[in-house]
Design a protein around this motif. Structure first.
Motif, PDB file in Angstrom:
ATOM      1  N   SER A 631      28.734  -9.611 -28.613  1.00 19.05           N
ATOM      2  CA  SER A 631      28.886  -8.166 -28.790  1.00 19.05           C
ATOM      3  C   SER A 631      27.953  -7.419 -27.849  1.00 19.05           C
ATOM      4  N   VAL A 632      26.691  -7.891 -27.782  1.00 15.76           N
ATOM      5  CA  VAL A 632      25.740  -7.276 -26.866  1.00 15.76           C
ATOM      6  C   VAL A 632      26.218  -7.440 -25.423  1.00 15.76           C
ATOM      7  N   SER A 633      26.728  -8.639 -25.108  1.00 20.06           N
ATOM      8  CA  SER A 633      27.236  -8.888 -23.754  1.00 20.06           C
ATOM      9  C   SER A 633      28.390  -7.946 -23.433  1.00 20.06           C
ATOM     10  N   TYR A 634      29.236  -7.747 -24.421  1.00 22.00           N
ATOM     11  CA  TYR A 634      30.385  -6.854 -24.222  1.00 22.00           C
ATOM     12  C   TYR A 634      29.920  -5.447 -23.857  1.00 22.00           C
ATOM     13  N   PHE A 635      28.927  -4.929 -24.583  1.00 25.53           N
ATOM     14  CA  PHE A 635      28.470  -3.575 -24.319  1.00 25.53           C
ATOM     15  C   PHE A 635      27.689  -3.474 -23.010  1.00 25.53           C
ATOM     16  N   ILE A 636      26.980  -4.528 -22.652  1.00 29.12           N
ATOM     17  CA  ILE A 636      26.272  -4.515 -21.371  1.00 29.12           C
ATOM     18  C   ILE A 636      27.271  -4.387 -20.223  1.00 29.12           C
ATOM     19  N   ILE A 637      28.365  -5.117 -20.317  1.00 27.01           N
ATOM     20  CA  ILE A 637      29.354  -5.117 -19.232  1.00 27.01           C
ATOM     21  C   ILE A 637      30.186  -3.843 -19.246  1.00 27.01           C
ATOM     22  N   THR A 638      30.732  -3.476 -20.403  1.00 24.65           N
ATOM     23  CA  THR A 638      31.692  -2.367 -20.451  1.00 24.65           C
ATOM     24  C   THR A 638      31.020  -1.004 -20.455  1.00 24.65           C
ATOM     25  N   SER A 639      29.947  -0.872 -21.231  1.00 23.96           N
ATOM     26  CA  SER A 639      29.321   0.438 -21.350  1.00 23.96           C
ATOM     27  C   SER A 639      28.269   0.675 -20.281  1.00 23.96           C
ATOM     28  N   ASN A 640      27.398  -0.294 -20.087  1.00 21.74           N
ATOM     29  CA  ASN A 640      26.307  -0.113 -19.136  1.00 21.74           C
ATOM     30  C   ASN A 640      26.742  -0.263 -17.684  1.00 21.74           C
ATOM     31  N   HIS A 641      27.787  -1.066 -17.453  1.00 23.13           N
ATOM     32  CA  HIS A 641      28.194  -1.334 -16.066  1.00 23.13           C
ATOM     33  C   HIS A 641      29.636  -0.939 -15.753  1.00 23.13           C
ATOM     34  N   ARG A 642      30.324  -0.359 -16.725  1.00 23.59           N
ATOM     35  CA  ARG A 642      31.707   0.086 -16.511  1.00 23.59           C
ATOM     36  C   ARG A 642      32.597  -1.044 -15.978  1.00 23.59           C
ATOM     37  N   GLY A 643      32.382  -2.208 -16.515  1.00 17.45           N
ATOM     38  CA  GLY A 643      33.166  -3.371 -16.099  1.00 17.45           C
ATOM     39  C   GLY A 643      34.096  -3.843 -17.193  1.00 17.45           C
ATOM     40  N   VAL A 644      34.554  -5.071 -17.059  1.00 16.07           N
ATOM     41  CA  VAL A 644      35.489  -5.667 -18.017  1.00 16.07           C
ATOM     42  C   VAL A 644      35.019  -7.081 -18.308  1.00 16.07           C
ATOM     43  N   ILE A 645      35.050  -7.469 -19.580  1.00 14.37           N
ATOM     44  CA  ILE A 645      34.792  -8.843 -19.973  1.00 14.37           C
ATOM     45  C   ILE A 645      35.897  -9.266 -20.927  1.00 14.37           C
ATOM     46  N   GLU A 646      36.463 -10.424 -20.694  1.00 15.75           N
ATOM     47  CA  GLU A 646      37.539 -10.934 -21.549  1.00 15.75           C
ATOM     48  C   GLU A 646      37.487 -12.447 -21.558  1.00 15.75           C
ATOM     49  N   VAL A 647      38.255 -13.043 -22.464  1.00 14.54           N
ATOM     50  CA  VAL A 647      38.232 -14.485 -22.630  1.00 14.54           C
ATOM     51  C   VAL A 647      39.653 -15.014 -22.699  1.00 14.54           C
ATOM     52  N   GLU A 648      39.871 -16.155 -22.036  1.00 16.09           N
ATOM     53  CA  GLU A 648      41.122 -16.898 -22.119  1.00 16.09           C
ATOM     54  C   GLU A 648      40.806 -18.244 -22.749  1.00 16.09           C
ATOM     55  N   SER A 649      41.533 -18.588 -23.796  1.00 15.96           N
ATOM     56  CA  SER A 649      41.241 -19.841 -24.474  1.00 15.96           C
ATOM     57  C   SER A 649      42.422 -20.262 -25.328  1.00 15.96           C
ATOM     58  N   SER A 650      42.567 -21.558 -25.480  1.00 13.87           N
ATOM     59  CA  SER A 650      43.559 -22.117 -26.390  1.00 13.87           C
ATOM     60  C   SER A 650      43.001 -23.431 -26.907  1.00 13.87           C
ATOM     61  N   PRO A 651      43.420 -23.866 -28.089  1.00 11.71           N
ATOM     62  CA  PRO A 651      42.851 -25.068 -28.705  1.00 11.71           C
ATOM     63  C   PRO A 651      42.972 -26.295 -27.789  1.00 11.71           C
ATOM     64  N   GLY A 652      41.851 -26.990 -27.629  1.00  9.20           N
ATOM     65  CA  GLY A 652      41.831 -28.225 -26.858  1.00  9.20           C
ATOM     66  C   GLY A 652      41.772 -28.040 -25.361  1.00  9.20           C
ATOM     67  N   LYS A 653      41.746 -26.800 -24.863  1.00  6.74           N
ATOM     68  CA  LYS A 653      41.782 -26.569 -23.423  1.00  6.74           C
ATOM     69  C   LYS A 653      40.581 -25.773 -22.927  1.00  6.74           C
ATOM     70  N   GLY A 654      39.508 -25.729 -23.694  1.00  6.82           N
ATOM     71  CA  GLY A 654      38.315 -25.050 -23.250  1.00  6.82           C
ATOM     72  C   GLY A 654      38.460 -23.545 -23.281  1.00  6.82           C
ATOM     73  N   SER A 655      37.448 -22.862 -22.748  1.00  8.57           N
ATOM     74  CA  SER A 655      37.433 -21.399 -22.732  1.00  8.57           C
ATOM     75  C   SER A 655      37.028 -20.909 -21.348  1.00  8.57           C
ATOM     76  N   ARG A 656      37.565 -19.742 -20.990  1.00  3.24           N
ATOM     77  CA  ARG A 656      37.235 -19.114 -19.711  1.00  3.24           C
ATOM     78  C   ARG A 656      36.836 -17.663 -19.989  1.00  3.24           C
ATOM     79  N   PHE A 657      35.562 -17.366 -19.775  1.00  6.03           N
ATOM     80  CA  PHE A 657      35.085 -15.995 -19.897  1.00  6.03           C
ATOM     81  C   PHE A 657      35.090 -15.370 -18.504  1.00  6.03           C
ATOM     82  N   ILE A 658      35.700 -14.183 -18.409  1.00  9.48           N
ATOM     83  CA  ILE A 658      35.869 -13.509 -17.125  1.00  9.48           C
ATOM     84  C   ILE A 658      35.144 -12.176 -17.173  1.00  9.48           C
ATOM     85  N   ILE A 659      34.260 -11.959 -16.197  1.00 11.16           N
ATOM     86  CA  ILE A 659      33.528 -10.695 -16.075  1.00 11.16           C
ATOM     87  C   ILE A 659      33.921 -10.050 -14.755  1.00 11.16           C
TER      88      ILE A 659
END
Length: 674
Positions: A631-659
């Motif tokens: 949550s803190v990371s989300y606000f640092i990126i979106t509010s403090n830096h006007r950026g975007v953070i999102e995640v792509e993930s599915s069971p058994g295939k790991g996770s990809r966080f994109i900033i």
């Protein structure tokens, strides 16, 4: 009786004309006999006429044979009585003209009336003997020849009429040199020349002159046709006024007048060409319009076969045009019964309601799936039933919708978090302070502690032994740890709600990521069940990525938090001996810097993925996580830096966080994420 009358009687009786006695008597008798023989046996019509009376004096048997009159009916009658009335004036005019010109021998043709009512054409040769007052004439029956000529004339006239009435231009060319020998009237009408003008031109003058529509290529076509190879092609022709038009041209060899000719047929197809060009332009416009739509345009038949599609099908799904031509509607979902049922229901509504919409996870060629919003309307073409519509990739839109919902949650929680943190912090400080005082008074060897114990009738050591046996100190330590943990939560909540003060510098993202990895490598704790130093880190940095304007310590904090989460997930998932891997990747997308943190851990279910940025949401055991890191990371990126953070993930295939961070904060304005 005059000498001329005697001569006429002697000629009529077959006697020779009077001559002086004894002079050439034998010769004259022989000549007279020969004349009589030739006169009677000649197949041509022979006559002697009186100049003064214009009557027949003598006619041979051929006259009777041709005209049907007897010699008696012809002799002594004016020969003009037998001339056809339509030729009488012309005959007299010719005779007068020839005589005035002093010609002794006359040549002319006219028609004579036969006894039975018929008419015969006669060709005359006559000679006038003024001293005798007679005209000697020979006529030949040329009726058959005249009739043949008339038939030929009529045939040629008929041919010319047909030739000129053909709606196509026809040229007759000399096969050897390509010269124009004949044209029909349509050529003159289309090209604007008279027949005489065209016969003086060549094919080069009638062509546009722009390669390949020039003289050289035209003669090459004629030569090919002369070899017996029929030619058919389109040609750009030129009119007399310089105007150009398109022509459909055919060439072939024909035998005319005992010579090989090249027949050229030309049809003005400018209207057809213009219509074709218009169709092509309309088709190009339609295709451009279809291909400009940022989604799928499709048409399916009654059997569910894909019969028409735009280029976006190939770009978005990865299938080739040949593969799409073999696709059916269900091929996109054949391994997903739930999706098939949903799409079948949507298609069934089309003919009933006249319109249908649905969402579907369309499968691409590489196996990936994208969420689309589909429309469908019925269509009837040439009596066949189809349905057509548009498919819009809804995947990113759905993610944005989730982010918007997440942002709304964050905004509401952010204000609450600040107030809660301050309210909790005061009593929490009192609890921690008093726990610290209690533990100090019970454990430390201080004069005040010993004095109080003595006054109570016991020693400090006995009090400490009691505390140890009853595990009071351990309980106090638990209270202290719980208080510290609560303090960390309060600190995170304050960080969560803190506004960016605009302290940014240009940072090298690759160096920033390496520092975060170094810090994470120092995070070794047996209680956390992972050793970051045993995780393989793969780096894929874009060397062309420029420095990014940001608060480097905040971005480092976000990356460090992602690294810790990835390490915890990967180590727990790969407890069977497989080595956990974390991959860091940077790239540039327009005016944004893209950072990816990818792990090969267990991944997340969809309902978990949607909530990872919610405050206090965690899947970790109690006491391991606070639920505020992302949550803190989300606000640092979106509010403090006007950026975007999102995640792509599915069971058994790991996770990809994109900033995604703007390269320049000033370029983003105050409108939120770029």
């Amino acid at each position: 009786m005059s000498d001329r009358d005697k001569t006429r009687e002697q000629l009529a009786d077959g006697q020779e004309a009077p001559v002086p006695p004894l002079e050439g008597l034998a010769a004259r008798r022989t000549a007279a006999a020969d004349f009589t023989t030739l006169f009677n046996l000649s197949q041509d019509m022979v006559a002697v006429a009186d100049i003064e009376t214009a009557t027949f004096v003598l006619v041979n048997p051929s006259f009777s044979r041709v005209l049907g009159y007897s010699e008696q009916e012809l002799t002594g009658r004016p020969f003009l009585e037998f001339v056809h009335p339509d030729d009488l004036g012309r005959t007299l005019a010719v005779m007068d003209e020839k005589i005035r010109q002093g010609q002794q021998i006359l040549h002319f043709e006219n028609r004579y009336r036969c006894k039975g009512g018929g008419v015969r054409w006669l060709s005359w040769v006559s000679s006038t003997v003024p001293e005798e007052g007679l005209v000697y004439a020979i006529a030949r029956d040329v009726t058959e020849q005249k009739e043949s000529q008339e038939r030929l004339r009529q045939s040629e006239e008929k041919f010319r009429t047909i030739f000129d009435s053909i709606n196509e231009c026809i040229f007759v060319h000399d096969a050897r040199n390509g010269a124009i020998l004949e044209v029909n009237q349509r050529v003159c009408e289309v090209y604007g020349y008279s027949r005489e003008e065209i016969l003086r031109l060549d094919v080069g003058s009638l062509s546009s002159g722009v390669e390949p529509y020039d003289r050289e290529h035209a003669f090459a076509r004629i030569r090919e046709a002369f070899k017996g190879i029929p030619q058919h092609f389109e040609w750009q022709a030129r009119r007399k006024d310089g105007g150009l038009f398109w022509a459909d041209v055919s060439l072939r060899v024909a035998r005319l007048d005992n010579a090989d000719r090249v027949l050229v047929t030309v049809r003005d197809v400018s209207d057809r060409k213009q219509a074709q060009d218009e169709i092509l332009r309309e088709k190009a416009f339609t295709e451009a319009l279809m291909n400009s739509v940022p989604g799928l345009i499709y048409m399916y038949d009654e059997q569910g076969r894909l019969v028409r599609w735009n280029k976006k099908h190939e770009e978005l799904t990865g299938y080739t045009s040949e593969e799409l031509a073999r696709m059916t509607l269900m091929d996109w979902y054949k391994d997903d019964p739930e999706e098939i049922a949903k799409i079948q229901a949507a298609v069934a509504r089309i003919p009933v309601e006249g319109f249908s919409t649905s969402e579907g996870n369309l499968r691409n060629k590489d196996g990936s799936r994208r969420l689309y919003y589909f429309t469908g309307v019925p269509l009837v073409l040439e009596g066949k039933q189809y349905f057509t519509g548009i498919g819009i990739d809804f995947t990113e839109m759905k993610r944005m919708r989730e982010l918007m919902v997440q942002t709304e949650k964050m905004l509401s929680v952010g204000g609450l978090a600040a107030g809660m943190a301050h309210e909790i912090n005061n009593p929490l400080s009192g609890i921690l302070q008093n726990v610290q005082v209690v533990m100090r008074r019970l454990t430390e060897d201080l004069d005040g502690n010993r004095k109080a114990a003595a006054e109570s009738g016991c020693s400090l050591e006995s009090v400490q032994r009691f505390m140890e046996k009853r595990e009071v100190l351990a309980s106090l330590e638990c209270v202290r740890e719980a208080g510290c943990r609560a303090g960390r939560i309060v600190s995170s909540m304050l960080e969560f709600a803190r506004k960016n003060e605009g302290r940014t510098t240009e940072a090298d993202i690759a160096a920033l990521l390496d520092r975060a990895v170094e810090l994470a490598g120092q995070d070794y704790d047996l209680r956390k069940n992972y050793d970051f130093r045993q995780i393989r880190i793969e780096r894929e940095y874009d060397p062309s990525l420029p420095p990014v304007e940001c608060a480097a310590n905040e971005i480092e904090q976000v990356v460090l938090n992602l690294l810790r989460n990835a390490a915890q997930a990967a180590c727990g998932w790969h407890g069977n001996g497989l080595k956990p891997v974390i991959r860091l990747k940077t790239s540039r997308e327009g005016g944004m810097a893209r950072i990816e943190v990818v792990d090969n851990g267990p991944g997340m279910e969809e309902d978990v993925r949607k909530r990872v940025f919610e405050p206090f949401f965690t899947t970790k055991p109690v006491g391991v996580g606070t639920g505020l890191g992302l949550s803190v990371s989300y606000f640092i990126i979106t509010s403090n830096h006007r950026g975007v953070i999102e995640v792509e993930s599915s069971p058994g295939k790991g996770s990809r966080f994109i900033i995604c961070l703007p390269l320049k904060q000033s370029a983003c304005g105050d409108g939120g994420p770029a």
